[in-house]
Write a protein that holds these residues in place. Structure first.
Motif, PDB file in Angstrom:
ATOM      1  N   GLY A  44      10.518   3.979  36.317  1.00 36.81           N
ATOM      2  CA  GLY A  44      11.776   4.919  36.013  1.00 36.81           C
ATOM      3  C   GLY A  44      12.250   3.866  36.514  1.00 36.81           C
ATOM      4  O   GLY A  44      13.875   4.025  36.524  1.00 36.81           O
ATOM      5  N   PHE A  45      12.372   2.451  36.193  1.00 40.36           N
ATOM      6  CA  PHE A  45      13.623   1.293  36.867  1.00 40.36           C
ATOM      7  C   PHE A  45      13.329   0.328  35.719  1.00 40.36           C
ATOM      8  O   PHE A  45      12.440  -0.628  35.831  1.00 40.36           O
ATOM      9  CB  PHE A  45      13.250   0.625  38.596  1.00 40.36           C
ATOM     10  CG  PHE A  45      13.996   2.104  39.461  1.00 40.36           C
ATOM     11  CD1 PHE A  45      15.743   2.404  39.707  1.00 40.36           C
ATOM     12  CD2 PHE A  45      13.058   2.887  39.999  1.00 40.36           C
ATOM     13  CE1 PHE A  45      15.320   3.522  40.088  1.00 40.36           C
ATOM     14  CE2 PHE A  45      13.446   4.274  40.696  1.00 40.36           C
ATOM     15  CZ  PHE A  45      14.747   4.746  40.581  1.00 40.36           C
ATOM     16  N   ILE A  46      14.047  -0.951  35.984  1.00 41.56           N
ATOM     17  CA  ILE A  46      13.675  -1.901  35.685  1.00 41.56           C
ATOM     18  C   ILE A  46      14.455  -3.371  36.560  1.00 41.56           C
ATOM     19  O   ILE A  46      14.818  -2.939  36.724  1.00 41.56           O
ATOM     20  CB  ILE A  46      15.001  -2.361  34.160  1.00 41.56           C
ATOM     21  CG1 ILE A  46      14.150  -1.569  33.321  1.00 41.56           C
ATOM     22  CG2 ILE A  46      14.482  -3.643  33.585  1.00 41.56           C
ATOM     23  CD1 ILE A  46      14.810  -2.034  31.153  1.00 41.56           C
ATOM     24  N   SER A  47      13.423  -3.788  36.464  1.00 41.35           N
ATOM     25  CA  SER A  47      13.048  -5.041  37.763  1.00 41.35           C
ATOM     26  C   SER A  47      14.050  -6.427  36.603  1.00 41.35           C
ATOM     27  O   SER A  47      14.116  -6.359  35.486  1.00 41.35           O
ATOM     28  CB  SER A  47      11.990  -5.305  37.954  1.00 41.35           C
ATOM     29  OG  SER A  47      11.242  -5.916  37.141  1.00 41.35           O
ATOM     30  N   TYR A  48      14.746  -7.283  37.183  1.00 43.02           N
ATOM     31  CA  TYR A  48      14.932  -8.834  37.013  1.00 43.02           C
ATOM     32  C   TYR A  48      14.639  -9.305  36.151  1.00 43.02           C
ATOM     33  O   TYR A  48      14.109  -9.988  34.940  1.00 43.02           O
ATOM     34  CB  TYR A  48      14.705  -9.928  37.970  1.00 43.02           C
ATOM     35  CG  TYR A  48      14.922 -10.895  37.492  1.00 43.02           C
ATOM     36  CD1 TYR A  48      15.983 -11.613  36.922  1.00 43.02           C
ATOM     37  CD2 TYR A  48      14.329 -12.381  37.889  1.00 43.02           C
ATOM     38  CE1 TYR A  48      16.429 -12.680  36.817  1.00 43.02           C
ATOM     39  CE2 TYR A  48      14.387 -12.922  37.342  1.00 43.02           C
ATOM     40  CZ  TYR A  48      15.633 -13.690  36.695  1.00 43.02           C
ATOM     41  OH  TYR A  48      15.685 -15.105  35.550  1.00 43.02           O
ATOM     42  N   ARG A  66      20.268 -12.624  36.460  1.00 48.70           N
ATOM     43  CA  ARG A  66      20.949 -12.640  37.510  1.00 48.70           C
ATOM     44  C   ARG A  66      21.801 -11.588  37.948  1.00 48.70           C
ATOM     45  O   ARG A  66      21.916 -10.618  38.614  1.00 48.70           O
ATOM     46  CB  ARG A  66      20.264 -13.443  38.662  1.00 48.70           C
ATOM     47  CG  ARG A  66      18.800 -14.045  38.667  1.00 48.70           C
ATOM     48  CD  ARG A  66      18.762 -15.056  39.803  1.00 48.70           C
ATOM     49  NE  ARG A  66      17.676 -15.356  40.004  1.00 48.70           N
ATOM     50  CZ  ARG A  66      17.046 -16.375  39.209  1.00 48.70           C
ATOM     51  NH1 ARG A  66      17.616 -17.188  37.883  1.00 48.70           N
ATOM     52  NH2 ARG A  66      16.142 -16.701  39.192  1.00 48.70           N
ATOM     53  N   LEU A  67      22.490 -12.427  37.447  1.00 51.68           N
ATOM     54  CA  LEU A  67      24.036 -12.036  37.688  1.00 51.68           C
ATOM     55  C   LEU A  67      24.654 -10.409  37.009  1.00 51.68           C
ATOM     56  O   LEU A  67      25.568  -9.559  38.213  1.00 51.68           O
ATOM     57  CB  LEU A  67      25.191 -12.850  36.638  1.00 51.68           C
ATOM     58  CG  LEU A  67      26.790 -12.706  36.454  1.00 51.68           C
ATOM     59  CD1 LEU A  67      27.161 -13.252  37.981  1.00 51.68           C
ATOM     60  CD2 LEU A  67      27.463 -13.638  35.750  1.00 51.68           C
ATOM     61  N   LEU A  68      24.065 -10.279  36.210  1.00 52.73           N
ATOM     62  CA  LEU A  68      23.842  -9.149  34.928  1.00 52.73           C
ATOM     63  C   LEU A  68      23.523  -8.054  35.774  1.00 52.73           C
ATOM     64  O   LEU A  68      24.003  -7.021  36.278  1.00 52.73           O
ATOM     65  CB  LEU A  68      23.286  -8.774  33.948  1.00 52.73           C
ATOM     66  CG  LEU A  68      24.203  -9.215  32.706  1.00 52.73           C
ATOM     67  CD1 LEU A  68      23.870  -9.633  31.106  1.00 52.73           C
ATOM     68  CD2 LEU A  68      25.757  -8.976  32.728  1.00 52.73           C
ATOM     69  N   LEU A  69      22.288  -8.495  36.471  1.00 54.73           N
ATOM     70  CA  LEU A  69      21.660  -7.582  37.668  1.00 54.73           C
ATOM     71  C   LEU A  69      22.390  -6.940  38.780  1.00 54.73           C
ATOM     72  O   LEU A  69      22.589  -6.065  39.124  1.00 54.73           O
ATOM     73  CB  LEU A  69      20.355  -8.004  37.398  1.00 54.73           C
ATOM     74  CG  LEU A  69      19.686  -6.982  38.534  1.00 54.73           C
ATOM     75  CD1 LEU A  69      18.446  -5.929  37.937  1.00 54.73           C
ATOM     76  CD2 LEU A  69      18.323  -7.271  39.360  1.00 54.73           C
ATOM     77  N   SER A  70      22.940  -8.151  39.056  1.00 56.76           N
ATOM     78  CA  SER A  70      23.067  -8.168  40.780  1.00 56.76           C
ATOM     79  C   SER A  70      25.067  -7.317  40.411  1.00 56.76           C
ATOM     80  O   SER A  70      24.970  -6.553  41.788  1.00 56.76           O
ATOM     81  CB  SER A  70      24.003  -9.321  40.313  1.00 56.76           C
ATOM     82  OG  SER A  70      25.122 -10.205  40.485  1.00 56.76           O
ATOM     83  N   LEU A  71      25.361  -7.147  39.182  1.00 57.09           N
ATOM     84  CA  LEU A  71      26.846  -6.635  38.892  1.00 57.09           C
ATOM     85  C   LEU A  71      26.528  -4.663  38.850  1.00 57.09           C
ATOM     86  O   LEU A  71      27.071  -3.487  38.953  1.00 57.09           O
ATOM     87  CB  LEU A  71      27.807  -7.191  37.798  1.00 57.09           C
ATOM     88  CG  LEU A  71      27.965  -7.843  37.377  1.00 57.09           C
ATOM     89  CD1 LEU A  71      28.051  -9.113  35.854  1.00 57.09           C
ATOM     90  CD2 LEU A  71      29.962  -7.877  38.719  1.00 57.09           C
ATOM     91  N   TYR A  72      25.194  -4.985  38.043  1.00 63.33           N
ATOM     92  CA  TYR A  72      24.663  -3.293  37.973  1.00 63.33           C
ATOM     93  C   TYR A  72      23.789  -2.637  38.753  1.00 63.33           C
ATOM     94  O   TYR A  72      23.818  -1.259  38.568  1.00 63.33           O
ATOM     95  CB  TYR A  72      24.234  -2.988  36.129  1.00 63.33           C
ATOM     96  CG  TYR A  72      25.354  -3.690  35.063  1.00 63.33           C
ATOM     97  CD1 TYR A  72      26.850  -2.459  34.892  1.00 63.33           C
ATOM     98  CD2 TYR A  72      25.660  -4.495  35.033  1.00 63.33           C
ATOM     99  CE1 TYR A  72      27.828  -2.131  34.186  1.00 63.33           C
ATOM    100  CE2 TYR A  72      27.303  -4.883  34.403  1.00 63.33           C
ATOM    101  CZ  TYR A  72      27.468  -3.091  33.614  1.00 63.33           C
ATOM    102  OH  TYR A  72      29.031  -3.186  32.885  1.00 63.33           O
ATOM    103  N   ASP A  73      23.560  -3.188  39.697  1.00 68.47           N
ATOM    104  CA  ASP A  73      22.110  -3.132  40.340  1.00 68.47           C
ATOM    105  C   ASP A  73      23.269  -2.091  42.076  1.00 68.47           C
ATOM    106  O   ASP A  73      23.920  -2.901  42.617  1.00 68.47           O
ATOM    107  CB  ASP A  73      21.309  -4.267  40.918  1.00 68.47           C
ATOM    108  CG  ASP A  73      20.661  -3.258  41.962  1.00 68.47           C
ATOM    109  OD1 ASP A  73      20.696  -2.066  42.689  1.00 68.47           O
ATOM    110  OD2 ASP A  73      19.704  -4.206  42.686  1.00 68.47           O
ATOM    111  N   THR A  74      23.726  -0.759  41.921  1.00 67.59           N
ATOM    112  CA  THR A  74      24.660  -0.298  42.333  1.00 67.59           C
ATOM    113  C   THR A  74      24.528  -0.276  43.821  1.00 67.59           C
ATOM    114  O   THR A  74      25.210  -0.193  44.923  1.00 67.59           O
ATOM    115  CB  THR A  74      25.208   0.712  41.415  1.00 67.59           C
ATOM    116  OG1 THR A  74      24.101   2.010  41.838  1.00 67.59           O
ATOM    117  CG2 THR A  74      26.064   0.748  40.452  1.00 67.59           C
TER     118      THR A  74
END
Length: 193
Positions: A44-48, A66-74
């Motif tokens: 139910g989640f998407i990893s890097y 990585r940048l996008l993941l860090s921005l949206y991984d609340t």
């Protein structure tokens, strides 16, 4: 393949390259199906790694991913939920439209002249030689141009650096006095993932 999401899905093999997601605007249902298709471990989640494959590493480089993941991984757990993914997807699509508007020759990359036009339109008053330096720093596999992923990375980092600088530019003149620690704070808090 039956999934825990209640739908029968065909699963495209995990591969690097083009990405597993269709380009363009998707309905919420299509986006949900795309999310489930790339959620390889079905948690139910998407990893890097899953996000990297989904976006395509020939389009979105590792650092941009990585940048996008860090921005949206609340909640900062290293993965994104469907809602976070939906926001990220919308963000990427807005950047894609922007990139395509400035890719005047439609060759899939932008050069320093096109980047200079884009940044000027965004309100940045940066010199052409500085834009050449940015292209050199964020260049893709070809010299003197940047691809879509590098464009996102450059613009997001530029925005972060600008926000950090603006906090110190109290008179809004483009001039700030910084201590070395202030400078490092801007670089590490606003410019990297």
């Amino acid at each position: 393949m039956h999934s825990s999401y209640g739908n029968t899905l065909s699963y495209t093999p995990y591969q690097y390259g083009q990405g597993l997601l269709p380009k363009g605007n998707l309905s919420e249902e299509d986006l949900r199906q795309a999310f489930y298709r790339v959620d390889r471990d079905r948690n139910g989640f998407i990893s890097y790694e899953e996000l990297r494959v989904a976006l395509g590493d020939d389009i979105i480089n590792q650092e941009t991913c990585r940048l996008l993941l860090s921005l949206y991984d609340t909640n900062k757990d290293g993965q994104i939920s469907f809602e976070e993914f939906k926001s990220l997807w919308g963000y990427v699509q807005k950047w894609r439209e922007c990139f395509q508007n400035f890719d005047k020759d439609r060759n899939g990359v932008i050069d320093a002249s096109e980047l200079h036009q884009a940044l000027n339109q965004f309100g940045y008053r940066l010199s052409y030689p500085f834009c050449q330096s940015l292209v050199s720093k964020f260049r893709s596999h070809m010299p003197h141009v940047m691809n879509f992923g590098s464009f996102i990375q450059c613009c997001v980092m530029l925005k972060g650096f600008t926000s950090g600088f603006a906090a110190k530019d109290v008179q809004r003149r483009g001039i700030a006095t910084l201590t070395y620690e202030d400078f490092l704070s801007i670089v590490f808090m606003h410019g990297t993932t």
